[in-house]
Design a protein around this motif. Structure first.
Motif, PDB file in Angstrom:
ATOM      1  N   SER A  25     -56.776 -36.694  68.701  1.00 37.62           N
ATOM      2  CA  SER A  25     -57.589 -35.828  69.559  1.00 37.62           C
ATOM      3  C   SER A  25     -56.880 -35.428  70.838  1.00 37.62           C
ATOM      4  CB  SER A  25     -58.906 -36.513  69.916  1.00 37.62           C
ATOM      5  OG  SER A  25     -59.719 -36.528  68.791  1.00 37.62           O
ATOM      6  N   THR A  26     -55.893 -36.216  71.243  1.00 37.10           N
ATOM      7  CA  THR A  26     -55.182 -35.860  72.472  1.00 37.10           C
ATOM      8  C   THR A  26     -53.991 -34.959  72.167  1.00 37.10           C
ATOM      9  OG1 THR A  26     -53.725 -37.769  72.324  1.00 37.10           O
ATOM     10  CG2 THR A  26     -55.800 -38.094  73.505  1.00 37.10           C
ATOM     11  N   VAL A  27     -53.751 -34.692  70.891  1.00 38.26           N
ATOM     12  CA  VAL A  27     -52.552 -33.956  70.486  1.00 38.26           C
ATOM     13  C   VAL A  27     -52.885 -32.654  69.757  1.00 38.26           C
ATOM     14  CG1 VAL A  27     -50.471 -34.087  69.056  1.00 38.26           C
ATOM     15  CG2 VAL A  27     -51.267 -36.119  70.272  1.00 38.26           C
ATOM     16  N   ASP A  28     -53.841 -32.742  68.827  1.00 38.67           N
ATOM     17  CA  ASP A  28     -54.111 -31.580  67.980  1.00 38.67           C
ATOM     18  C   ASP A  28     -54.929 -30.530  68.729  1.00 38.67           C
ATOM     19  OD1 ASP A  28     -52.817 -32.905  66.010  1.00 38.67           O
ATOM     20  OD2 ASP A  28     -54.587 -33.314  64.772  1.00 38.67           O
ATOM     21  N   PRO A  29     -54.443 -29.276  68.789  1.00 35.52           N
ATOM     22  CA  PRO A  29     -55.202 -28.233  69.486  1.00 35.52           C
ATOM     23  C   PRO A  29     -56.598 -28.032  68.875  1.00 35.52           C
ATOM     24  CG  PRO A  29     -53.182 -27.344  68.463  1.00 35.52           C
ATOM     25  CD  PRO A  29     -53.154 -28.814  68.269  1.00 35.52           C
ATOM     26  N   ASN A  30     -56.736 -28.234  67.565  1.00 33.34           N
ATOM     27  CA  ASN A  30     -58.051 -28.047  66.924  1.00 33.34           C
ATOM     28  C   ASN A  30     -59.099 -29.011  67.472  1.00 33.34           C
ATOM     29  OD1 ASN A  30     -56.659 -26.333  65.250  1.00 33.34           O
ATOM     30  ND2 ASN A  30     -57.543 -27.131  63.350  1.00 33.34           N
ATOM     31  N   LEU A  31     -58.644 -30.124  68.037  1.00 34.92           N
ATOM     32  CA  LEU A  31     -59.578 -31.180  68.455  1.00 34.92           C
ATOM     33  C   LEU A  31     -59.734 -31.211  69.973  1.00 34.92           C
ATOM     34  CD1 LEU A  31     -58.144 -33.977  66.119  1.00 34.92           C
ATOM     35  CD2 LEU A  31     -60.035 -32.403  65.634  1.00 34.92           C
ATOM     36  N   ALA A  32     -59.223 -30.185  70.645  1.00 37.83           N
ATOM     37  CA  ALA A  32     -59.251 -30.172  72.110  1.00 37.83           C
ATOM     38  C   ALA A  32     -60.677 -30.379  72.615  1.00 37.83           C
ATOM     39  CB  ALA A  32     -58.709 -28.835  72.620  1.00 37.83           C
ATOM     40  N   GLY A  33     -60.835 -31.274  73.570  1.00 40.70           N
ATOM     41  CA  GLY A  33     -62.148 -31.500  74.180  1.00 40.70           C
ATOM     42  C   GLY A  33     -62.902 -32.662  73.574  1.00 40.70           C
ATOM     43  N   LEU A  34     -62.507 -33.113  72.375  1.00 43.02           N
ATOM     44  CA  LEU A  34     -63.227 -34.252  71.779  1.00 43.02           C
ATOM     45  C   LEU A  34     -62.935 -35.518  72.577  1.00 43.02           C
ATOM     46  CD1 LEU A  34     -63.043 -33.955  67.898  1.00 43.02           C
ATOM     47  CD2 LEU A  34     -64.439 -32.720  69.561  1.00 43.02           C
ATOM     48  N   GLY A  35     -63.937 -36.365  72.667  1.00 43.00           N
ATOM     49  CA  GLY A  35     -63.732 -37.620  73.392  1.00 43.00           C
ATOM     50  C   GLY A  35     -64.936 -38.515  73.224  1.00 43.00           C
ATOM     51  N   ALA A  36     -64.768 -39.737  73.675  1.00 41.41           N
ATOM     52  CA  ALA A  36     -65.821 -40.736  73.498  1.00 41.41           C
ATOM     53  C   ALA A  36     -67.056 -40.416  74.336  1.00 41.41           C
ATOM     54  CB  ALA A  36     -65.275 -42.110  73.856  1.00 41.41           C
ATOM     55  N   HIS A  37     -66.934 -39.465  75.295  1.00 37.99           N
ATOM     56  CA  HIS A  37     -68.075 -39.173  76.178  1.00 37.99           C
ATOM     57  C   HIS A  37     -69.293 -38.615  75.429  1.00 37.99           C
ATOM     58  CE1 HIS A  37     -65.778 -35.421  75.807  1.00 37.99           C
ATOM     59  NE2 HIS A  37     -66.917 -34.804  76.011  1.00 37.99           N
ATOM     60  N   THR A  38     -69.109 -38.114  74.214  1.00 37.68           N
ATOM     61  CA  THR A  38     -70.260 -37.548  73.492  1.00 37.68           C
ATOM     62  C   THR A  38     -71.019 -38.601  72.696  1.00 37.68           C
ATOM     63  OG1 THR A  38     -68.916 -37.035  71.560  1.00 37.68           O
ATOM     64  CG2 THR A  38     -69.131 -35.293  73.237  1.00 37.68           C
ATOM     65  N   PHE A  39     -70.445 -39.800  72.600  1.00 38.28           N
ATOM     66  CA  PHE A  39     -70.983 -40.827  71.693  1.00 38.28           C
ATOM     67  C   PHE A  39     -71.790 -41.879  72.448  1.00 38.28           C
ATOM     68  CE2 PHE A  39     -70.459 -45.056  69.791  1.00 38.28           C
ATOM     69  CZ  PHE A  39     -70.891 -44.829  68.491  1.00 38.28           C
ATOM     70  N   SER A  40     -72.967 -42.203  71.951  1.00 36.67           N
ATOM     71  CA  SER A  40     -73.723 -43.337  72.496  1.00 36.67           C
ATOM     72  C   SER A  40     -74.583 -43.914  71.380  1.00 36.67           C
ATOM     73  CB  SER A  40     -74.583 -42.911  73.685  1.00 36.67           C
ATOM     74  OG  SER A  40     -75.503 -41.927  73.282  1.00 36.67           O
ATOM     75  N   GLU A  41     -75.299 -44.957  71.656  1.00 41.53           N
ATOM     76  CA  GLU A  41     -76.143 -45.576  70.626  1.00 41.53           C
ATOM     77  C   GLU A  41     -77.363 -46.190  71.295  1.00 41.53           C
ATOM     78  OE1 GLU A  41     -73.288 -48.260  68.691  1.00 41.53           O
ATOM     79  OE2 GLU A  41     -72.191 -48.221  70.547  1.00 41.53           O
ATOM     80  N   PHE A  42     -78.427 -46.376  70.521  1.00 38.96           N
ATOM     81  CA  PHE A  42     -79.602 -47.065  71.053  1.00 38.96           C
ATOM     82  C   PHE A  42     -80.200 -47.944  69.970  1.00 38.96           C
ATOM     83  CE2 PHE A  42     -81.478 -43.020  69.491  1.00 38.96           C
ATOM     84  CZ  PHE A  42     -82.562 -43.494  68.741  1.00 38.96           C
ATOM     85  N   PHE A  43     -81.056 -48.848  70.386  1.00 40.33           N
ATOM     86  CA  PHE A  43     -81.766 -49.724  69.453  1.00 40.33           C
ATOM     87  C   PHE A  43     -83.257 -49.442  69.536  1.00 40.33           C
ATOM     88  CE2 PHE A  43     -77.699 -51.745  69.887  1.00 40.33           C
ATOM     89  CZ  PHE A  43     -77.458 -52.301  68.644  1.00 40.33           C
TER      90      PHE A  43
END
Ligand SMILES: *[C@@H]1O[C@H](CO)[C@@H](O)[C@H](O)[C@H]1NC(C)=O
Ligand SMILES: *[C@@H]1O[C@H](CO)[C@@H](O)[C@H](O)[C@H]1NC(C)=O
Ligand SMILES: *[C@@H]1O[C@H](CO)[C@@H](O)[C@H](O)[C@H]1NC(C)=O
Ligand SMILES: *[C@@H]1O[C@H](CO)[C@@H](O)[C@H](O)[C@H]1NC(C)=O
Ligand SMILES: *[C@@H]1O[C@H](CO)[C@@H](O)[C@H](O)[C@H]1NC(C)=O
Ligand SMILES: *[C@@H]1O[C@H](CO)[C@@H](O)[C@H](O)[C@H]1NC(C)=O
Ligand SMILES: *[C@@H]1O[C@H](CO)[C@@H](O)[C@H](O)[C@H]1NC(C)=O
Ligand SMILES: *[C@@H]1O[C@H](CO)[C@@H](O)[C@H](O)[C@H]1NC(C)=O
Ligand SMILES: *[C@@H]1O[C@H](CO)[C@@H](O)[C@H](O)[C@H]1NC(C)=O
Ligand SMILES: *[C@@H]1O[C@H](CO)[C@@H](O)[C@H](O)[C@H]1NC(C)=O
Ligand SMILES: *[C@@H]1O[C@H](CO)[C@@H](O)[C@H](O)[C@H]1NC(C)=O
Ligand SMILES: *[C@@H]1O[C@H](CO)[C@@H](O)[C@H](O)[C@H]1NC(C)=O
Length: 722
Positions: free
Chosen positions: A438-456
């Motif tokens: 994700s830090t290299v491929d232009p197709n994946l620009a902007g992806l990161g762990a900030h979009t991911f969360s979880e709940f119970f």
């Protein structure tokens, strides 16, 4: 086509950070990286589809394990099918070249060094398209190897170039299991073959040629077959590091394979022509102690004295817990003496999975297991008893593959919602990331762990003493204080999970980047949270999991302020498709603007059109004619009067486990009742949509549907009309 490409170009031009179906499908796909014996480099293959060229390209790269630098390996991926490191060397290789000038349809073996791959030497000409190479370096200097191939009933490997095809196309059967997954059964079965490369200045295939190791095993109901189709691979067999013994799994020969999942682990002496013997078969100590299910992942210790493997207890429950075992093995006469059978993971309430890798000191065993929506690496000392519960050695991503380096560090290939490929080294608990796509491929620009969360959230089954888990994925360009419609994604299985893993088929970030917040719960039946939750699905397909999903929806409605439940959609494939149909049949269906079902059951009564009878017998608590079985209770087609939410139905022709009649009858009923609906089918796809052009169409039409019903965007005019 131009229409879809135009969209990708427009997004790129505005600099919007979002992954579109086009970007997802044309991203570089990298395989697991396999470190050299000296731990200096790791080799991985990659492929990339180009919508402009309408074709894929492929290659093989090296990653330097000190610097993370990536370079071309010099191996031509159009010619080299597989590469294995030569044991006993630093960077020596042996590979399968997919062509054979002498025998059309055959392959060749070549030996060389990764430092000068174009100076490799041809060492063997093989008469069929063998795959799945495993190699051992023996004390004599000879190399022993295993491969697998489809074989005729007489044991000879099938070479498709010279295969004699019958003049008629009839398929005649006298017992069940006539087709599976996407393939009709023929008389041929896969088998493991053994060969020897004699060391004599150079190497050459010994005169004994290729020996079919499955041939000669007696059977009454099920012919021996390894790898077990359709998903078996070279992890179904192993060769001891000293080359003296081999092991493989094959289905129980005395049981019908439509009705049972049981398989046994066979061991044999490499030098002997005697048929191998299953040590965990029906009369074994293990079977008598109740361990009668499928076995797998045979793996010899570094000193060739022990074999580790996993097995399930139940002989017809495919989602029973996988437990880790070891036995002592030693050549004895022309056979193998097996003793000291031992359970290592009895106290670990997770499924032990491969790769199984022995520590170099032969004292402990690395495995993987799904745990709270991630696949993690664990280690078991060979002295582990039922009081032992291991701590994970990896944490927040899902491990695809791993290896143990000479200094005992772990080299890990992993993925996550935010990256398709991460290569890292873990030393004493510290992770050093060498590469993150994700830090290299232009197709994946902007992806990161900030979009991911979880709940119970609370489950519905009062006997469950834990909360249920859910994954949440926000759009890449999420803006605080804005609301986004809900995309409620229900996983398949039902014994499966919504996990922190990259998928090329149901890529939840790609769904979120259509402008939704994806909530993907793990209700009753899910894996990775303990066997009780998994087992509780039995007889409950529309029961606890449905009520769990109602709880999840209520939780979202009450607690997730940025999720707009009024304009939500629900979607699922396989069991998730069944559950979407069940949601349509029940009150929760009225909470969504539209639904998407991919290859899901709509009529439980039709379930006997599958060949995996073990599965429905288990999950529905009996056969269709047994009065107390759960078919009627949870049948969506018993609630047609409630069907009213617009629904998109996908069902592929090559899906033999869930025949397409389920999707057709669902669509026909929706149409007849005037419920807005569409039907999409791919004649050349199975349970999964794998071809990039098909997948682009799948994504485009499904996203058009949900964007229309959720957000009022126009419906396209693609469908074939009246
Ligand atoms: C790789 O192999 C293919 C098939 O043999 C051949 O056409 C191609 O020229 C080779 N590429 C290189 C760079 O050698
Ligand atoms: C096999 O192992 C021996 C040492 O046991 C070593 O001398 C030899 O070079 C190895 N052969 C290969 C092909 O790696
Ligand atoms: C593969 O085999 C072909 C002959 O069948 C040969 O021309 C080619 O150089 C080989 N390629 C490699 C990488 O070994
Ligand atoms: C082999 O590859 C090396 C480096 O890639 C190159 O310098 C050399 O010319 C090649 N040799 C042959 C025979 O192709
Ligand atoms: C095995 O059967 C195949 C297909 O009928 C045939 O082509 C082959 O020659 C047979 N092999 C032997 C060793 O008889
Ligand atoms: C070793 O190779 C030589 C030359 O190819 C051959 O004459 C000899 O028979 C081989 N010996 C063995 C044991 O295979
Ligand atoms: C298979 O059955 C035959 C006939 O009963 C018997 O002679 C043979 O020993 C058996 N082979 C094995 C590996 O059990
Ligand atoms: C199928 O498997 C079930 C569960 O093990 C068993 O009760 C039943 O007798 C089997 N039926 C056949 C025909 O083998
Ligand atoms: C483990 O097995 C390897 C391979 O035979 C051997 O070299 C090593 O000494 C063994 N280690 C121990 C601690 O027994
Ligand atoms: C996993 O990563 C996410 C995103 O960085 C983070 O919020 C979370 O705390 C991490 N979870 C664990 C168990 O490390
Ligand atoms: C969830 O369960 C806990 C423990 O039983 C209970 O205290 C809590 O009120 C429940 N929450 C909801 C939203 O029902
Ligand atoms: C979001 O809303 C909160 C509460 O109204 C406010 O404090 C915050 O500044 C807002 N954030 C943005 C980015 O507008």
């Amino acid at each position: 086509m131009a229409r879809y490409l135009g969209l990708a170009t427009a997004l790129a031009a505005t600099g919007a950070l979002a992954i579109t179906p086009e970007l997802l499908l044309s991203t570089v796909r990298r395989g697991a990286a396999d470190p050299s014996p000296d731990g200096s480099v790791a080799l991985f293959s990659y492929s990339q589809y180009s919508f402009e060229e309408e074709s894929s390209s492929a290659g093989m790269n090296l990653i330097d394990l000190k610097t993370g630098e990536i370079s071309d390996s010099g191996l031509n991926a159009s010619e080299v099918n597989e590469v294995v490191w030569l044991p006993g060397t630093d960077t020596g290789i042996i590979y399968i070249n997919g062509t054979n000038e002498e025998i059309p349809g055959g392959v060749t073996l070549w030996i060389g060094d990764i430092k000068s791959p174009n100076t490799s030497t041809l060492v063997a000409s093989l008469d069929a398209p063998y795959t799945g190479l495993k190699v051992a370096n023996t004390s004599s200097g000879d190399l022993h190897f295993l491969v697998n191939s489809l074989a005729y009933p007489n044991g000879t490997a099938v070479n498709p170039e010279t295969e004699v095809v019958p003049l008629h196309q009839g398929r005649l059967y006298s017992s069940i299991y006539v087709r599976h997954w996407d393939t009709w059964l023929t008389k041929n079965r896969y088998a493991v073959f053994a060969g020897t490369l004699s060391a004599n200045n150079s190497y050459a295939l010994a005169g004994t040629g290729m020996r079919n190791l499955n041939h000669g095993i007696n059977f009454t109901a099920t012919q021996p077959e390894t790898p077990i189709q359709p998903f078996g691979d070279l992890s179904d067999y192993d060769l001891s590091p000293d080359g003296s013994l081999y092991a493989f799994v094959s289905k129980a020969p005395q049981l019908n394979k439509a009705n049972y999942t049981a398989s046994y682990t066979y061991v044999g002496s490499f030098a002997s022509s005697e048929a191998p013997v299953a040590f965990n078969g029906p009369d074994s100590e293990a079977a008598k102690a109740g361990h009668q299910g499928a076995s797998g992942q045979p793996s010899f210790s570094a000193d060739s004295c022990k074999l580790a493997y996993v097995q399930q207890d139940e002989d017809y429950y495919e989602s029973d817990r996988w437990i880790l075992y070891t036995v002592d093995v030693a050549a004895e006469g022309s056979g193998v003496a097996v003793s000291n059978w031992k359970t290592l993971s009895a106290g670990f309430d997770r499924w032990v999975q491969g790769p199984i890798i022995w520590a170099e000191d032969n004292e402990s065993i690395y495995v993987t297991a799904e745990d709270y929506a991630r696949i993690k690496v664990f280690n078991f000392p060979i002295t582990a008893d039922e009081s032992f519960s291991p701590e994970p050695l990896t944490s927040n991503t899902s491990v695809t593959s791993y290896a143990v380096l000479p200094d005992s560090s772990l080299f890990v290939t992993a993925s996550a919602i935010w990256t398709p490929t991460e290569y890292s080294i873990i030393t004493d608990g510290t992770k050093n990331t060498l590469f993150d796509a994700s830090t290299v491929d232009p197709n994946l620009a902007g992806l990161g762990a900030h979009t991911f969360s979880e709940f119970f959230f609370n489950g519905s089954n009062p006997e469950l003493d834990q909360q249920l888990h859910s994954v949440v994925i926000k759009p890449t360009d999420y803006v605080e204080n804005k609301t986004y419609p809900l995309a409620f994604v229900i996983h398949g299985g039902p014994q499966g999970s919504n996990a922190n893993v990259w998928s090329n088929r149901w890529n939840l970030q790609t769904w979120a980047d259509q402008g939704f917040i994806v909530v993907a719960p793990n209700p009753t039946g899910s894996t990775g949270f303990g066997q009780f939750l998994t087992d509780s699905i039995q007889g409950q397909w529309g029961g606890w999991p449905y009520l769990d999903l109602v709880n999840a929806w209520n939780y979202i409605d009450e607690n997730l302020a940025d999720v707009d439940t009024e304009h939500g959609i629900a979607a699922g494939a396989s069991y998730g498709g069944y559950m979407t149909n069940w949601v349509q049949s029940n009150d929760l269906g009225r909470k969504f603007k539209c639904l998407v079902t991919h290859d899901g059951i709509s009529n439980t009564e039709g379930a006997w059109g599958t060949e995996e009878l073990w599965f429905i017998r288990h999950d529905y608590n009996g056969s269709i004619w047994e009065a107390d079985a759960a078919y009627q209770k949870w049948n969506p087609q018993n609630h047609i009067a409630n069907w009213s939410t617009p629904q998109f139905v996908v069902h592929n022709s090559l899906d033999y486990r869930l025949p397409e009649s389920d999707g057709l009858s669902l669509f026909n009923i929706l149409q007849a009742r005037g419920v807005p609906s569409r039907f999409l089918s791919f004649p050349n796809e199975n349970h999964w949509v794998l071809k990039q052009q098909n997948s682009l169409f799948w994504h485009t039409e499904i996203f058009n549907w949900i964007n229309h019903w959720s957000k009022g965007e126009p419906l396209d005019d693609s469908p074939i009309g009246n």
